[in-house]
Design a protein around this motif. Structure first.
Motif, PDB file in Angstrom:
ATOM      1  N   ALA A 152       0.829  -1.212   0.000  1.00 42.63           N
ATOM      2  CA  ALA A 152       0.000   0.000   0.000  1.00 42.63           C
ATOM      3  C   ALA A 152       0.858   1.254   0.000  1.00 42.63           C
ATOM      4  O   ALA A 152       0.572   2.231  -0.716  1.00 42.63           O
ATOM      5  CB  ALA A 152      -0.931  -0.015   1.220  1.00 42.63           C
ATOM      6  N   SER A 306      -4.792  -1.019  -2.310  1.00 43.13           N
ATOM      7  CA  SER A 306      -4.311  -0.317  -1.118  1.00 43.13           C
ATOM      8  C   SER A 306      -5.308  -0.425   0.030  1.00 43.13           C
ATOM      9  O   SER A 306      -4.929  -0.688   1.182  1.00 43.13           O
ATOM     10  CB  SER A 306      -4.059   1.153  -1.460  1.00 43.13           C
ATOM     11  N   THR A 310      -4.827  -2.668   3.670  1.00 41.29           N
ATOM     12  CA  THR A 310      -4.882  -2.062   5.000  1.00 41.29           C
ATOM     13  C   THR A 310      -5.952  -2.724   5.872  1.00 41.29           C
ATOM     14  O   THR A 310      -5.719  -3.000   7.058  1.00 41.29           O
ATOM     15  CB  THR A 310      -5.166  -0.555   4.882  1.00 41.29           C
TER      16      THR A 310
END
Length: 715
Positions: A152, A306, A310
């Protein structure tokens, strides 16, 4: 010498990296939330906060990685401290922060030009983060969780580098250059020409044309009319794709000019300005945000990777064993993870309510699109403002009378009266009214009818009030001028001497000469002269009859007068080169001295017209010479000449002169200054500049149509 006591040094050593982590995250939140608002906020305080935050954000992330790198150097090879292990896990989060928010990738255009320097710095920080990660590697769950965060973070870094590079002037211009056109094969053409001639044919070179149709231009109606400003969004995007070349100093084609003219000449002033503000909003996103990346298919895919990276790390961290770590470090890790997810969601929210999304939805009509439109309309905030819709105001007489000095006596003693901090206290703002937009658009629309060839367009861009005076003459004056022009061997004269001819306004030859000469001076001198005259006329009419200032074009003239002086004083780089700052300070100094000598009379609005009591029968230049550049009493002479006109004709003339001056300034301002002001709420002069280009009043059109090709004609 130890400056800090031992106890404080211990706290700093133990909590240094934790504090830097929280500072870095806080700075990112500020940039995310406030980055896009500078498009419609004119606050100097916002600019200062964003500037400090923008510079501090990269600094804090860089320093944090440096601290982690320093700590990694102290770790023994055989064992890794759990405290260092979890702090090393924070390294990829700093890469996320260095990648920056979607709403602000560049604070100014210069940041785009320095993309190579930014790239080198960011790549080095990636290397530092990888070094910290490898030093903390022990094949634990936490180490493996760092890998998705690195993915990310690197995506964010790459996005920022790509966006900065794409928005740099060199790459931006190169991206819009047309494909190479080598033209017909000259060698083959001449070989065929020679062979036909040797065979005895009568061969002549000729031309054929692929001329494109340029006539009435209109757009198809948007598919989804439920979307607010759907037509304006589609029209603006169409013109944006072509007219963004103006921001790269490229030349547009005659085809582009005619198509744009045919649309804007039929549009209403409201619709025209709506298209312009949407178009400039797109331009803001290109130069200062990640818009072109985020709103592309590649950008959406990277954003999904991304985001889910996360989220997956957060879920895994929730269920993993964490007994080896302190409570404080665990809490900070959760804050980082939740903060990263929050920022991603906020970025998606900004994406959903943006003009780019509404533009895409306006091209479709189905149940899903209708549901999305209704949902978006409920969550849109700030009415999706695209610019401040305000214009700066600066009044010379108010500044000289020190109307705001009583509240700031202490500050005033500290500040130099003629420096920027002091001037900024007298800077004000006013809404760009619909009447003012109608006035500007109407005059530009009328001029556009004669913008047919490059020479005429160049002449239209050069007018700065002289054409208004020329058009105001009676038929006898114009006929006399035409005869004089013919005697000058075809040379066009914009400022003829009236001699014995009687002006339409019947104000006398001397008064007309005063008015005429005021627009022939250097541009900054004309601005000051007309600003003083406009204010004296305005307050004189107010004192005589308050209702007289309500006549058409009166308020608009006052707004434009204060706006043009604001540009001269606070934004001089947007005006043609000159000695405006010197003229302003000399005029200010003379006005201050004049008012101080008459303190007893300088009360209320009476102080603003007391200048008209001074006799100006003898030209001030003959008394003062040319060493002082003060224009105070030259402006009084101009005001007295204008006062000889009837009220309606006077304010019509004044307003039209100011519009021409505004248009002249807009055409002379460089594209980069127009673009930079988009980050400060936008400027009216920028909207006028783009509107003029759409109406064909610009010099950035190529001379020839360029559709002709050679061919052989054999007889």
């Amino acid at each position: 010498m130890q400056i800090f006591p031992p106890g404080l040094r211990t706290i700093l050593n133990e909590w240094e990296i934790q504090a830097l982590v929280l500072v870095s995250l806080s700075l990112q939140i500020i940039l995310f939330v406030m980055g896009s608002r500078r498009k419609y906020w004119t606050s100097d305080m916002l600019s200062v906060i964003l500037w400090i935050t923008y510079l501090s954000a990269d600094w804090s992330a860089t320093v944090s990685l440096s601290v982690l790198s320093s700590n990694a150097g102290n770790i023994e090879d055989n064992a890794v401290d759990p405290k260092f292990m979890i702090t090393a896990f924070w390294a990829p989060f700093f890469l996320l922060h260095l990648g920056g928010p979607d709403t602000i990738t560049a604070y100014s255009l210069e940041d785009n030009e320095l993309w190579r320097r930014h790239s080198l710095t960011l790549v080095i920080q990636v290397g530092v983060a990888v070094y910290v990660f490898l030093r903390a590697w022990t094949k634990t769950t936490l180490n493996f969780l760092a890998i998705p965060m690195f993915i990310a973070g690197i995506i964010k870094i790459w996005e920022r580098i790509w966006v900065l590079r794409s928005a740099s002037s060199e790459i931006f211009k190169a991206s819009m250059l047309p494909s190479p056109d080598q033209g017909p094969n000259y060698a083959r053409y001449m070989e065929e020409y020679r062979l036909k001639k040797e065979e005895g044919f009568d061969v002549k070179p000729g031309k054929f044309s692929d001329a494109l149709f340029v006539g009435d231009f209109s757009f198809t109606a948007p598919e989804n009319v439920m979307i607010l400003d759907a037509a304006a969004l589609q029209d603006a995007y169409h013109f944006f794709e072509t007219y963004k070349q103006l921001f790269a100093d490229l030349i547009l084609s005659i085809q582009d000019k005619v198509n744009s003219q045919s649309f804007f000449q039929k549009a209403s002033y409201d619709a025209a300005f709506k298209v312009i503000e949407v178009e400039l909003g797109f331009m803001f996103d290109v130069f200062f945000t990640k818009a072109f990346m985020v709103y592309s298919k590649k950008g959406c895919l990277l954003r999904l990777i991304s985001f889910f990276s996360t989220v997956s790390v957060l879920v895994a961290f929730l269920i993993m064993e964490k007994h080896a770590f302190t409570t404080a470090d665990i809490i900070i890790t959760y804050v980082l993870l939740v903060g990263a997810i929050f920022l991603e969601i906020y970025a998606v929210l900004i994406l959903v309510i943006s003009d780019w999304t509404m533009l895409m939805l306006s091209k479709h009509k189905n149940f899903v699109v209708d549901f999305l439109c209704k949902t978006i309309s409920k969550i849109r905030f700030s009415k999706n403002k695209r610019w401040s819709n305000t214009m700066g105001q600066f009044n010379l007489i108010s500044y000289c009378l020190e109307e705001k000095a009583d509240k700031f006596r202490v500050i005033q003693k500290f500040l130099c009266r003629n420096q920027l901090p002091e001037k900024s206290r007298y800077q004000d703002s006013a809404e760009v009214s619909m009447k003012l937009k109608e006035l500007i658009f109407g005059l530009l629309q009328e001029k556009s009818k004669s913008a047919k060839d490059p020479k005429t367009c160049k002449g239209l861009c050069a007018y700065r009030g002289d054409q208004v005076l020329k058009n105001s003459k009676c038929a006898d004056c114009k006929e006399k001028e035409d005869r004089e022009s013919e005697e000058e061997s075809g040379e066009v004269r914009f400022d003829p001497v009236l001699q014995n001819a009687k002006c339409h306004y019947e104000i006398g030859e001397e008064n007309y000469k005063t008015i005429e000469q005021s627009v022939e001076e250097e541009f900054d001198q004309s601005i000051l002269l007309w600003h003083i005259a406009t204010n004296l006329c305005y307050y004189s009419d107010w004192n005589t009859s308050p209702n007289s200032v309500k006549i058409q074009n009166c308020e608009e003239s006052k707004l434009l007068s204060d706006y043009m002086l604001y540009l001269l004083v606070m934004r001089p780089f947007m005006l043609p080169n000159g000695i405006g700052q010197i003229r302003f300070q000399d005029t200010w100094a003379e006005a201050v001295e004049f008012f101080q000598e008459r303190k007893s009379k300088c009360v209320g609005n009476q102080a603003k017209i007391i200048l008209l009591e001074v006799s100006t029968e003898v030209p001030p230049s003959k008394v003062k010479g040319d060493r002082s550049k003060s224009l105070l009493f030259e402006g009084c002479r101009l005001a007295k000449s204008l006062q000889c006109l009837e009220n309606e004709k006077k304010w019509e003339l004044i307003s039209h002169v100011w519009v021409e001056m505004l248009c002249y300034a807009a055409s002379k301002c460089r594209w980069n200054h127009h673009a930079q002001q988009l980050t400060r709420g936008g400027e009216l002069i920028t909207h006028v500049w783009l509107l003029m280009a759409h109406l064909g009043i610009t010099e950035q059109f190529q001379i020839s149509k360029g559709h002709a090709r050679a061919k052989l004609i054999v007889h």
